[in-house]
Enzyme design. Structure first.
Site, PDB file in Angstrom:
ATOM      1  CG  HIS A 119      -0.131  -0.136   2.651  1.00 13.77           C
ATOM      2  ND1 HIS A 119       0.186  -1.284   3.094  1.00 13.77           N
ATOM      3  CD2 HIS A 119       0.293   0.692   3.291  1.00 13.77           C
ATOM      4  CE1 HIS A 119       0.732  -1.251   4.275  1.00 13.77           C
ATOM      5  NE2 HIS A 119       0.878  -0.141   4.242  1.00 13.77           N
ATOM      6  N   GLY A 127      10.705   1.801  -8.439  1.00  7.18           N
ATOM      7  CA  GLY A 127       9.737   2.632  -8.743  1.00  7.18           C
ATOM      8  C   GLY A 127      10.053   4.086  -9.253  1.00  7.18           C
ATOM      9  CG  ASP A 147      10.176  11.221 -10.198  1.00  8.08           C
ATOM     10  OD1 ASP A 147      11.346  10.824 -10.247  1.00  8.08           O
ATOM     11  OD2 ASP A 147       9.738  11.634 -11.218  1.00  8.08           O
ATOM     12  CB  SER A 176       4.516   7.525 -14.587  1.00 11.35           C
ATOM     13  OG  SER A 176       3.643   6.590 -14.330  1.00 11.35           O
ATOM     14  CB  THR A 177       7.781  11.394 -14.352  1.00  2.27           C
ATOM     15  OG1 THR A 177       6.334  11.348 -14.291  1.00  2.27           O
ATOM     16  CG2 THR A 177       8.410  12.626 -15.178  1.00  2.27           C
TER      17      THR A 177
HETATM   18  N1  LIG Z   1       1.311  -1.360  -3.309  1.00  3.11           N
HETATM   19  C1  LIG Z   1       0.994  -0.255  -3.514  1.00  3.11           C
HETATM   20  N2  LIG Z   1      -0.285   0.119  -3.629  1.00  3.11           N
HETATM   21  C2  LIG Z   1      -0.750   1.342  -3.999  1.00  3.11           C
HETATM   22  N3  LIG Z   1       0.188   2.557  -3.961  1.00  3.11           N
HETATM   23  C3  LIG Z   1       1.557   2.208  -3.577  1.00  3.11           C
HETATM   24  C4  LIG Z   1       2.050   0.815  -3.347  1.00  3.11           C
HETATM   25  N4  LIG Z   1       3.272   0.995  -3.106  1.00  3.11           N
HETATM   26  C5  LIG Z   1       3.562   2.335  -3.160  1.00  3.11           C
HETATM   27  N5  LIG Z   1       2.619   2.805  -3.689  1.00  3.11           N
HETATM   28  C6  LIG Z   1       2.435   4.379  -3.852  1.00  3.11           C
HETATM   29  O1  LIG Z   1       2.614   4.679  -5.235  1.00  3.11           O
HETATM   30  C7  LIG Z   1       2.926   6.022  -5.474  1.00  3.11           C
HETATM   31  C8  LIG Z   1       3.438   6.153  -6.924  1.00  3.11           C
HETATM   32  O2  LIG Z   1       4.585   5.285  -7.331  1.00  3.11           O
HETATM   33  P1  LIG Z   1       5.733   5.376  -8.063  1.00  3.11           P
HETATM   34  O3  LIG Z   1       6.376   6.986  -7.923  1.00  3.11           O
HETATM   35  O4  LIG Z   1       6.472   4.315  -8.073  1.00  3.11           O
HETATM   36  O5  LIG Z   1       4.855   5.581  -9.580  1.00  3.11           O
HETATM   37  P2  LIG Z   1       4.711   6.539 -10.512  1.00  3.11           P
HETATM   38  O6  LIG Z   1       3.583   7.832  -9.785  1.00  3.11           O
HETATM   39  O7  LIG Z   1       3.842   6.041 -11.515  1.00  3.11           O
HETATM   40  O8  LIG Z   1       5.745   7.380 -11.186  1.00  3.11           O
HETATM   41  P3  LIG Z   1       6.447   8.869 -11.309  1.00  3.11           P
HETATM   42  O9  LIG Z   1       6.384   9.281  -9.742  1.00  3.11           O
HETATM   43  O10 LIG Z   1       7.864   8.424 -11.729  1.00  3.11           O
HETATM   44  O11 LIG Z   1       5.525   9.594 -12.088  1.00  3.11           O
HETATM   45  C9  LIG Z   1       3.989   6.300  -4.619  1.00  3.11           C
HETATM   46  O12 LIG Z   1       3.973   7.629  -3.948  1.00  3.11           O
HETATM   47  C10 LIG Z   1       3.649   5.289  -3.343  1.00  3.11           C
HETATM   48  O13 LIG Z   1       3.397   5.807  -2.203  1.00  3.11           O
HETATM   49  C1  LIG Z   2       3.276  20.078 -26.706  1.00  2.00           C
HETATM   50  C2  LIG Z   2       4.293  19.221 -26.011  1.00  2.00           C
HETATM   51  C3  LIG Z   2       3.868  19.297 -24.479  1.00  2.00           C
HETATM   52  C4  LIG Z   2       4.950  18.626 -23.825  1.00  2.00           C
HETATM   53  C5  LIG Z   2       4.927  19.099 -22.241  1.00  2.00           C
HETATM   54  C6  LIG Z   2       6.401  19.058 -21.938  1.00  2.00           C
HETATM   55  C7  LIG Z   2       6.545  19.555 -20.514  1.00  2.00           C
HETATM   56  C8  LIG Z   2       6.773  18.644 -19.508  1.00  2.00           C
HETATM   57  C9  LIG Z   2       7.540  18.932 -18.284  1.00  2.00           C
HETATM   58  C10 LIG Z   2       7.672  17.649 -17.432  1.00  2.00           C
HETATM   59  C11 LIG Z   2       8.084  18.294 -16.015  1.00  2.00           C
HETATM   60  C12 LIG Z   2       8.186  17.015 -15.244  1.00  2.00           C
HETATM   61  C13 LIG Z   2       8.796  17.445 -13.809  1.00  2.00           C
HETATM   62  C14 LIG Z   2       8.872  15.921 -12.947  1.00  2.00           C
HETATM   63  C15 LIG Z   2       7.580  15.990 -12.161  1.00  2.00           C
HETATM   64  C16 LIG Z   2       7.656  14.555 -11.356  1.00  2.00           C
HETATM   65  O1  LIG Z   2       7.979  14.962 -10.220  1.00  2.00           O
HETATM   66  C17 LIG Z   2       6.183  13.988 -11.297  1.00  2.00           C
HETATM   67  C18 LIG Z   2       6.487  12.852 -10.462  1.00  2.00           C
HETATM   68  O2  LIG Z   2       6.751  11.956 -11.239  1.00  2.00           O
HETATM   69  N1  LIG Z   2       5.727  13.833 -12.733  1.00  2.00           N
HETATM   70  C19 LIG Z   2       4.708  14.675 -13.075  1.00  2.00           C
HETATM   71  O3  LIG Z   2       4.196  15.462 -12.326  1.00  2.00           O
HETATM   72  C20 LIG Z   2       4.130  14.232 -14.540  1.00  2.00           C
HETATM   73  C21 LIG Z   2       4.270  15.610 -15.360  1.00  2.00           C
HETATM   74  C22 LIG Z   2       3.904  15.296 -16.883  1.00  2.00           C
HETATM   75  C23 LIG Z   2       3.573  16.658 -17.496  1.00  2.00           C
HETATM   76  C24 LIG Z   2       2.856  16.626 -18.928  1.00  2.00           C
END
Ligand SMILES: Nc1ncnc2c1ncn2[C@@H]1O[C@H](COP(=O)(O)OP(=O)(O)OP(=O)(O)O)[C@@H](O)[C@H]1O
Ligand SMILES: CCCCCCCCCCCCC/C=C/[C@@H](O)[C@H](CO)NC(=O)CCCCC
Ligand SMILES: [Ca+2]
Length: 556
Positions: free
Chosen positions: A194, A217, A219, A261-262
């Site tokens: 979780h 995972g 950020d 994801s990012t």
């Molecule tokens: N088993 C779980 N079920 C649901 N949520 C979880 C679990 N384990 C961790 N989490 C939560 O999932 C959240 C998002 O995870 P993570 O950052 O790995 O992926 P993301 O959001 O897809 O990627 P990014 O942050 O790079 O965009 C974390 O903040 C964490 O608290």
């Molecule tokens: C016309 C083309 C448009 C392209 C847009 C480009 C702009 C991109 C800026 C990206 C900034 C990312 C900064 C990092 C943020 C992370 O802490 C956060 C958690 O992983 N991700 C997002 O919020 C996800 C952020 C996703 C942004 C869309």
């Protein structure tokens, strides 16, 4: 062979069936074909570069050494073969037996490939006899275990099965666990069940048993570990988490195996979001200090953050995207497009104290690279912070206490504590932000048309670093800042009361804090220079990489 200092061990060994003189020193492993010319004539500091028959590997780049249990070699002495048949036979029959003990060992060396991607490369040494093989393996391992290499022996690993494309468990099992095993790193692996699970465990875990904490995972997951370690450290040291107190650094480094994801943090600290590359940074014991923001709402501590903290566009986008987690990383694009069409602006006041270092700024075209001078200098200065600030900003008011204030209607307010490189923004939304200079870049996007905002976003996704070059964008390098949502002066339509009610809703946005939603609109934020260490080294300069590849034939 030219003279090598601090020799630990040397002998003749076969590589590719050719005899070589192999030397282990405290800093390098070197080998030279026994029949080749000597390396004379070269400068003594780089004795082997000129001669292709010579190889020299810095031990910092030696990933692992392993006996080759299954290998035999044509040079293997007959002791490793078993005689068959009657001794009366003129020509005894031999059958190749797997040796009881290895007579060869392999080293795994760092192989830097383009785009900051790291891989391992194997070189096998044939020793002829097991004792020599054992001695080599022991000597290399002993040398590598020296404290100065700072390599982790044991790690606590959290795997988030929920993040990104939900591939973290298979990424860990298939790509990372075998590498950690090769490097003989002990691991305690916990699959989280979780959100906040990792943080809960970090509150009580016996952290003395590990040399680092790793997440598989994105950020958000990294930020959970960051907060878990920092909370624990402050609690144990009796430090109050208030805006008046400076947090103490945790004792452990954090590693990130990207599966989110990012993955902006891993991208910005290693140059790529590649799981194996990150594992190699961990194995080799890399370390880099990164800035951390402490976030408060009034006196109430909320959390720590180290990538993007953003209100308005990115906050609304994140909130909207949460319900579409099943889509994986594309949820951000969909929500981003929706919020872009909404073109919603919010009123507020941004206040900040500028960085004490007036020689750097968010548009200065100075990238933060591995071994960055700006960051090294900032770390030295951390304890001597002053409140000096420039007076060059005329559009905004500033107080005698060094605080600048900026009021308006904003599409977005964002603070970047690192450049936040990611796939969508390859040099980051704030390209010249530094990992460890004790500052954040605050960007304020004033209310503008959709087409203007689109031009800014489009430039963020490019590599020209010109996203701030618009009159509706202001950017400052700051060490402390706050935001206050102010009363929204919406036009009230007398003729349509329904519309009037609607306009009163949602007058504030939310904050996107490293990908997690913070609902409190009013924040105070302080930047702490290099408060945590990561298993990374920053983005290596391209020229450096080119020089490296021409001096090491393993990387050809
Ligand atoms: N088993 C779980 N079920 C649901 N949520 C979880 C679990 N384990 C961790 N989490 C939560 O999932 C959240 C998002 O995870 P993570 O950052 O790995 O992926 P993301 O959001 O897809 O990627 P990014 O942050 O790079 O965009 C974390 O903040 C964490 O608290
Ligand atoms: C016309 C083309 C448009 C392209 C847009 C480009 C702009 C991109 C800026 C990206 C900034 C990312 C900064 C990092 C943020 C992370 O802490 C956060 C958690 O992983 N991700 C997002 O919020 C996800 C952020 C996703 C942004 C869309
Ligand atoms: Ca910084």
């Amino acid at each position: 062979m030219a003279e090598i200092n601090d020799v630990v061990y040397q002998s003749s060994l076969d590589i590719n069936k050719k005899p070589h003189q192999v030397i282990l020193s405290k800093t390098h492993l070197t080998w030279e074909a026994a029949v080749s010319r000597t390396c004379d004539g070269s400068p003594s500091s780089e004795p082997f570069i000129a001669n292709k028959a010579c190889r020299q590997i810095p031990l910092e780049e030696l990933i692992a050494v392993c006996p080759e249990k299954s290998l035999n070699h044509s040079n293997t002495p007959t002791s490793a073969r078993r005689k068959l048949g009657s001794p009366k036979h003129d020509t005894p029959l031999y059958i190749e037996m797997e040796p009881m003990h290895p007579v060869a060992f392999s080293i795994y060396v760092l192989n830097k490939t383009p785009n900051h991607k790291w891989r391992k490369k194997k070189v096998t040494f044939f020793c002829g006899e097991e004792k020599l093989c054992d001695t080599w393996v022991v000597k290399i391992k002993e040398t590598l275990s020296d404290k100065r290499f700072n390599r982790p022996r044991s790690l606590l690993v959290f795997v988030n099965p929920f993040g990104g494309r939900r591939k973290a468990p298979s990424i860990y099992d298939c790509q990372i666990a075998p590498l950690f095993e090769l490097a003989e790193i002990q691991t305690h692996v916990i699959k989280t069940t979780h959100a906040n699970h990792a943080k809960e465990i970090l509150a009580h875990y016996n952290l003395r048993t590990v040399d680092g904490v790793v997440c598989v995972g994105g950020d958000g997951m990294f930020t959970e570990l960051l907060n878990g370690l920092l909370d624990r450290r402050q609690r144990e040291a009796g430090i109050l988490q208030t805006p008046q107190h400076s947090p103490l650094p945790p004792n452990l480094r954090i590693g990130i195996i990207p599966a989110g994801s990012t993955d902006a943090i891993v991208y910005t600290t290693t140059g790529i979001n590649d799981p194996k590359t990150s594992a190699l940074h961990i194995i080799l014991g890399d370390s880099i200090g990164i800035d951390v923001c402490s976030i408060y709402s009034g006196q109430e501590f909320l959390r720590y953050s180290c990538s993007m903290l953003s209100y308005g566009y990115y906050g609304d986008m994140l909130k909207d995207s949460e319900s579409n987690r099943w889509m994986g990383p594309s949820r951000y694009q969909l929500a981003g497009a929706k919020k872009f069409l909404g073109n919603r602006a919010y009123e507020g006041e941004v206040s900040f104290r500028l960085s004490s270092n007036t020689e750097t700024n968010p548009k200065d075209k100075v990238f933060c690279v591995s071994g960055c001078n700006v960051c090294s200098f900032s770390k030295e200065k951390t304890d001597q912070q002053d409140s000096h600030s420039t007076d060059s900003i005329t559009e905004i008011s500033h107080d005698a206490d060094g605080w600048h204030r900026f009021r308006g209607k904003f599409l977005a307010v964002a603070s970047f504590t690192m450049s936040c490189r990611c796939k969508l923004a390859p040099i980051g939304p704030s390209p010249f932000c530094h990992l460890g200079d004790g500052t954040s870049d605050i960007m304020v996007v004033q209310h503008c048309s959709r087409i203007q905002f689109l031009r800014h976003l489009y430039r963020c996704s490019g590599t020209k670093a010109n996203q701030f070059d618009f009159p509706f964008i202001k950017v400052f390098r700051v060490k402390e800042w706050s935001f206050k949502a102010t009363e929204q002066k919406e036009e009230m339509s007398q003729s349509s009361p329904g519309k009037q009610n609607k306009s009163r809703e949602c007058r504030t946005s939310v904050w996107n804090c490293d990908g997690e939603v913070l609902e409190q609109p009013n924040l105070n934020v302080r930047v702490h220079c290099q408060l945590v260490n990561l298993f990374a080294r920053g983005i290596e300069d391209f020229d450096q990489e080119r020089n490296f590849s021409s001096c090491c034939s393993l990387c050809e």
